[in-house]
Write a protein that holds these residues in place. Sequence first.
Motif, PDB file in Angstrom:
ATOM      1  N   SER A  48     -12.485   0.854 -25.740  1.00  0.00           N
ATOM      2  CA  SER A  48     -11.781   0.169 -24.654  1.00  0.00           C
ATOM      3  C   SER A  48     -12.471  -1.166 -24.410  1.00  0.00           C
ATOM      4  CB  SER A  48     -11.817   1.019 -23.385  1.00  0.00           C
ATOM      5  OG  SER A  48     -11.303   0.268 -22.293  1.00  0.00           O
ATOM      6  N   VAL A  49     -11.717  -2.241 -24.436  1.00  0.00           N
ATOM      7  CA  VAL A  49     -12.311  -3.565 -24.236  1.00  0.00           C
ATOM      8  C   VAL A  49     -12.108  -4.083 -22.813  1.00  0.00           C
ATOM      9  CG1 VAL A  49     -12.207  -4.221 -26.675  1.00  0.00           C
ATOM     10  CG2 VAL A  49     -10.246  -4.712 -25.173  1.00  0.00           C
ATOM     11  N   THR A  50     -11.330  -3.379 -22.020  1.00  0.00           N
ATOM     12  CA  THR A  50     -11.121  -3.759 -20.626  1.00  0.00           C
ATOM     13  C   THR A  50     -10.528  -2.585 -19.872  1.00  0.00           C
ATOM     14  OG1 THR A  50     -10.000  -5.298 -19.110  1.00  0.00           O
ATOM     15  CG2 THR A  50      -8.805  -4.709 -21.115  1.00  0.00           C
ATOM     16  N   ASP A  51     -10.812  -2.506 -18.568  1.00  0.00           N
ATOM     17  CA  ASP A  51     -10.146  -1.502 -17.735  1.00  0.00           C
ATOM     18  C   ASP A  51      -8.921  -2.107 -17.065  1.00  0.00           C
ATOM     19  OD1 ASP A  51     -11.734  -3.167 -16.118  1.00  0.00           O
ATOM     20  OD2 ASP A  51     -11.904  -1.641 -14.556  1.00  0.00           O
ATOM     21  N   ARG A  52      -8.701  -3.400 -17.287  1.00  0.00           N
ATOM     22  CA  ARG A  52      -7.597  -4.081 -16.612  1.00  0.00           C
ATOM     23  C   ARG A  52      -6.300  -3.964 -17.410  1.00  0.00           C
ATOM     24  NH1 ARG A  52      -9.797  -7.914 -12.714  1.00  0.00           N
ATOM     25  NH2 ARG A  52     -12.033  -7.457 -12.645  1.00  0.00           N
ATOM     26  N   CYS A  53      -5.207  -4.115 -16.698  1.00  0.00           N
ATOM     27  CA  CYS A  53      -3.893  -4.024 -17.334  1.00  0.00           C
ATOM     28  C   CYS A  53      -2.898  -4.809 -16.507  1.00  0.00           C
ATOM     29  CB  CYS A  53      -3.464  -2.552 -17.446  1.00  0.00           C
ATOM     30  SG  CYS A  53      -1.939  -2.322 -18.410  1.00  0.00           S
ATOM     31  N   ASP A  54      -1.827  -5.257 -17.152  1.00  0.00           N
ATOM     32  CA  ASP A  54      -0.774  -5.942 -16.413  1.00  0.00           C
ATOM     33  C   ASP A  54       0.326  -4.971 -15.985  1.00  0.00           C
ATOM     34  OD1 ASP A  54      -0.245  -5.624 -19.112  1.00  0.00           O
ATOM     35  OD2 ASP A  54       0.755  -7.553 -19.373  1.00  0.00           O
ATOM     36  N   PHE A  55       0.163  -3.682 -16.277  1.00  0.00           N
ATOM     37  CA  PHE A  55       1.034  -2.638 -15.741  1.00  0.00           C
ATOM     38  C   PHE A  55       0.199  -1.709 -14.869  1.00  0.00           C
ATOM     39  CE2 PHE A  55       4.098  -2.522 -19.681  1.00  0.00           C
ATOM     40  CZ  PHE A  55       4.438  -3.846 -19.447  1.00  0.00           C
ATOM     41  N   ARG A  56       0.879  -0.818 -14.155  1.00  0.00           N
ATOM     42  CA  ARG A  56       0.200   0.202 -13.356  1.00  0.00           C
ATOM     43  C   ARG A  56       0.907   1.549 -13.571  1.00  0.00           C
ATOM     44  NH1 ARG A  56      -2.702  -3.286 -13.253  1.00  0.00           N
ATOM     45  NH2 ARG A  56      -3.778  -4.373 -11.559  1.00  0.00           N
ATOM     46  N   CYS A  57       0.909   2.022 -14.809  1.00  0.00           N
ATOM     47  CA  CYS A  57       1.674   3.226 -15.115  1.00  0.00           C
ATOM     48  C   CYS A  57       1.204   4.393 -14.247  1.00  0.00           C
ATOM     49  CB  CYS A  57       1.552   3.580 -16.595  1.00  0.00           C
ATOM     50  SG  CYS A  57       2.360   2.352 -17.645  1.00  0.00           S
ATOM     51  N   VAL A  58       2.176   5.154 -13.757  1.00  0.00           N
ATOM     52  CA  VAL A  58       1.878   6.166 -12.735  1.00  0.00           C
ATOM     53  C   VAL A  58       0.951   7.267 -13.239  1.00  0.00           C
ATOM     54  CG1 VAL A  58       3.988   5.754 -11.418  1.00  0.00           C
ATOM     55  CG2 VAL A  58       4.023   7.422 -13.288  1.00  0.00           C
ATOM     56  N   TYR A  59       0.946   7.535 -14.559  1.00  0.00           N
ATOM     57  CA  TYR A  59       0.085   8.615 -15.067  1.00  0.00           C
ATOM     58  C   TYR A  59      -1.257   8.087 -15.538  1.00  0.00           C
ATOM     59  CZ  TYR A  59       2.336   6.771 -19.227  1.00  0.00           C
ATOM     60  OH  TYR A  59       2.835   5.918 -20.176  1.00  0.00           O
ATOM     61  N   CYS A  60      -1.480   6.779 -15.410  1.00  0.00           N
ATOM     62  CA  CYS A  60      -2.694   6.168 -15.947  1.00  0.00           C
ATOM     63  C   CYS A  60      -3.541   5.523 -14.862  1.00  0.00           C
ATOM     64  CB  CYS A  60      -2.313   5.122 -16.993  1.00  0.00           C
ATOM     65  SG  CYS A  60      -3.715   4.280 -17.754  1.00  0.00           S
ATOM     66  N   MET A  61      -2.897   4.862 -13.902  1.00  0.00           N
ATOM     67  CA  MET A  61      -3.626   4.094 -12.896  1.00  0.00           C
ATOM     68  C   MET A  61      -3.073   4.362 -11.499  1.00  0.00           C
ATOM     69  SD  MET A  61      -4.116   0.244 -14.269  1.00  0.00           S
ATOM     70  CE  MET A  61      -5.179  -0.206 -15.630  1.00  0.00           C
ATOM     71  N   ALA A  62      -3.938   4.151 -10.513  1.00  0.00           N
ATOM     72  CA  ALA A  62      -3.460   4.070  -9.132  1.00  0.00           C
ATOM     73  C   ALA A  62      -2.801   2.696  -8.959  1.00  0.00           C
ATOM     74  CB  ALA A  62      -4.627   4.230  -8.164  1.00  0.00           C
ATOM     75  N   GLU A  63      -1.943   2.580  -7.954  1.00  0.00           N
ATOM     76  CA  GLU A  63      -1.222   1.311  -7.777  1.00  0.00           C
ATOM     77  C   GLU A  63      -2.182   0.174  -7.420  1.00  0.00           C
ATOM     78  OE1 GLU A  63       2.834  -0.446  -5.815  1.00  0.00           O
ATOM     79  OE2 GLU A  63       2.171   1.566  -5.251  1.00  0.00           O
TER      80      GLU A  63
END
Length: 337
Positions: A23-38
């Motif tokens: 993993s090169v970052t914990d950041r994302c431009d989405f917030r998928c419901v099964y992966c991240m909190a909003e």
Amino acid sequence: MNHAAPAPLIDPFARPITYLRVSVTDRCDFRCVYCMAEHMQFLPKAELLTLEELDRLCSVFVGLGVRKLRITGGEPLVRRGIMGFFQQMSRHLGQGLDELTLTTNGSQLSRFARELVDCGVRRVNVSLDTLDAEKFARITRWGRLPQVLDGIRAAQAAGLRVKINAVALKGVNDSELFDLVKWCGDEGHDLTFIEVMPMGDLGNEDRLDQYWPLNDLRARLAERFTLIDLAERSGGPARYVLLQETGQKIGFITPLTHNFCESCNRVRVTCTGELYMCLGQEDRADLRAPLRASQDDTALREAIRAAIARKPKGHDFDYSRQTVAGQMSRHMSHTGG
């Protein structure tokens, strides 16, 4: 002086470790419901490995026999300067490394597909759970489906093979099973379904309500197609079938209904330099400390070897007790999908 290659990494169950997911970052431009909190709390930059540190780390793993390197996140393509890292990693292709690849949400592929090909990337996995724009917006919270579909087309145009990874979500995309299969067949993409996993504290998202066992999904496919089991493995946990009528290859990743641990050849490194020997266990090793303590890689190599010596035989995800046993407290975006 003896410059013999270091002995390869072999775990306690005689499995060679040849596949590294980073993993090169914990950041994302989405917030998928099964992966991240909003409203995610992202890690402070100082905790993340620099791209130079990631280069050193991956290079040491390649020197220890890793032949497949998959870059993940978060969304790897949102990390600033990431193409420079891919260019650096490409020097190992044909020099120990067989494959350099990534898993992406597809949002940045229009920008980066050609550069990825120039860096020796030949295929990408794109996470895509639905072809319904409204549903896509709901699942990803921030994502736009047309942008992803444009990215997938750009990847194909650049010469990348695209594999679609779809998380099976009951009450969400179960009505789209045959649409997804047909679309992938028409577009020439392989398709893999993934069981939703108990990762992270997601507030009111209830995994048991979303859990759609892939043996159910497979049975529905078998009502319409002749399924032929394939012996092949892609170096990951998927098991494949061929749909006789269309010639399509469909993969199933079943951490819960079918434990795939016996042939596990992979480990994961998080963006903070934690080495997880098993996705479904909390045991981990800190590689950031030896990385930062010395420019010499000896201590880093020793830390990796010591960690591999603790790699477990398998994990213990289990939904059957109606409480999520073996639930992981960390988000999928932190460990790397």
